[in-house]
Write a protein that holds these residues in place. Sequence first.
Motif, short mmCIF file in Angstrom:
data_model
loop_
_atom_site.label_atom_id
_atom_site.label_comp_id
_atom_site.label_asym_id
_atom_site.label_seq_id
_atom_site.Cartn_x
_atom_site.Cartn_y
_atom_site.Cartn_z
N UNK A 92 0.85 -1.25 -0.03
CA UNK A 92 0.10 0.06 0.07
C UNK A 92 0.93 1.31 -0.04
N UNK A 93 2.07 1.12 0.76
CA UNK A 93 2.84 2.41 0.85
C UNK A 93 3.51 2.63 -0.49
N UNK A 94 3.82 1.54 -1.40
CA UNK A 94 4.34 1.60 -2.58
C UNK A 94 3.24 2.37 -3.58
N UNK A 95 2.23 1.74 -3.53
CA UNK A 95 1.07 2.47 -4.35
C UNK A 95 0.69 4.03 -4.12
N UNK A 96 0.80 4.33 -2.96
CA UNK A 96 0.80 5.70 -1.96
C UNK A 96 1.83 6.58 -2.93
N UNK A 97 2.98 6.15 -2.70
CA UNK A 97 3.88 6.96 -3.45
C UNK A 97 3.99 7.19 -4.70
N UNK A 101 -3.80 6.47 -4.99
CA UNK A 101 -4.60 6.25 -3.68
C UNK A 101 -5.74 5.26 -3.43
N UNK A 102 -6.34 5.34 -4.61
CA UNK A 102 -7.52 4.30 -4.51
C UNK A 102 -7.10 2.80 -4.23
N UNK A 103 -6.06 2.40 -4.99
CA UNK A 103 -5.35 1.14 -4.83
C UNK A 103 -4.63 1.03 -3.65
N UNK A 104 -4.31 2.05 -3.25
CA UNK A 104 -3.33 1.99 -1.80
C UNK A 104 -4.49 1.83 -0.55
N UNK A 105 -5.76 2.41 -0.78
CA UNK A 105 -6.75 2.14 0.16
C UNK A 105 -7.27 0.71 0.24
N UNK A 106 -7.28 -0.14 -0.86
CA UNK A 106 -7.56 -1.36 -0.72
C UNK A 106 -6.47 -2.09 -0.29
N UNK A 109 -6.73 -1.75 3.62
CA UNK A 109 -7.85 -2.26 4.13
C UNK A 109 -7.82 -3.85 4.36
N UNK A 110 -7.06 -4.42 3.29
CA UNK A 110 -6.77 -5.74 3.40
C UNK A 110 -5.97 -6.15 4.36
N UNK A 111 -4.98 -5.36 4.78
CA UNK A 111 -4.09 -5.51 6.07
C UNK A 111 -4.85 -5.33 7.33
N UNK A 112 -5.75 -4.58 7.19
CA UNK A 112 -6.63 -4.58 8.63
C UNK A 112 -7.49 -5.54 8.83
N UNK A 113 -8.05 -6.39 7.52
CA UNK A 113 -8.90 -7.49 7.76
C UNK A 113 -8.19 -8.72 7.86
N UNK A 133 -6.57 7.13 6.10
CA UNK A 133 -7.07 8.50 6.26
C UNK A 133 -6.15 9.53 5.29
N UNK A 134 -5.01 9.38 5.26
CA UNK A 134 -4.04 10.13 4.43
C UNK A 134 -4.43 10.00 2.94
N UNK A 135 -4.86 9.06 2.70
CA UNK A 135 -5.39 8.68 1.09
C UNK A 135 -6.65 9.52 0.96
N UNK A 136 -7.54 9.30 1.86
CA UNK A 136 -8.95 9.95 1.67
C UNK A 136 -8.67 11.56 1.68
N UNK A 137 -7.72 11.88 2.56
CA UNK A 137 -7.18 13.39 2.75
C UNK A 137 -6.62 13.94 1.22
N UNK A 138 -5.97 13.18 0.70
CA UNK A 138 -5.28 13.50 -0.74
C UNK A 138 -6.61 13.36 -1.65
#
Length: 257
Positions: A92-97, A101-106, A109-113, A133-138
Amino acid sequence: MVVIEPVPKPSNSTTSAAGDRLNTGSVTGYASDGYETASDTEVVDDEAVSDNTDKLDEHERNTKDQTYEDALNDDELNQKTLAQMNDTKVEGNKLFADGLYEEALLKYDCAIQVAPEMPSSSEIRSICHNNRATCFFKLGKYEDTIKECTKALELNPKYMKALIRRGEAHEKLENYDEAIADLKKILELDPGNYQSMRTIVRLEPLAIEKREKMKEEMLGKLKDMGNTILGRFGMSVDNFKAVKDPNTGSYSISFQR
């Protein structure tokens, strides 16, 4: 600049494939069945008692060995689960970088679940909620930002980055009082945080202005409602005037035509 939180590296840990170190623990102990001894009126066979005691000791040893083996298996499973969570978070961090952001969110979420009920996963889940939260902010989704920050803070009430991000989202939505509340919590954790102090000073006049505006809007709505009712009798709220008594400070209502 947006910072994506890395996983902490505590001691007594296991290294995941992503290079982060994850907390592990072990559980030991055993449970044994109790037994009743003979009463004073009973004839006791010493050999029988000795034989039963030996069997009980053997049962306790077997139970202890089985419990210890189960604990080791659970510990190994926890380690693998935490490593999987961390690997997914790193993706997710790599996708965010890359600005995805949408892909990073997924991924977050997978990590949390992966293991939502594991106490040992609370820290990394808190980090993933803050990263979401940072993704949504972006993406300009400030209400979702606030929700994710709140989840992160439920897991870690002293999570400074989540407080900062939630305060920023509240400011974007012009929730100035809520933003100030988060900034004050930051100052409780870090009294020397001058950035929070300056932001509070900047937001307080805006909060006052918004409260006054909301008060005027509310009075306007009440006036419209009053005029609707009084209009049936050929009157309006303008026929009534509040007069303040200079001695008592109380108000009296006078009717004017």
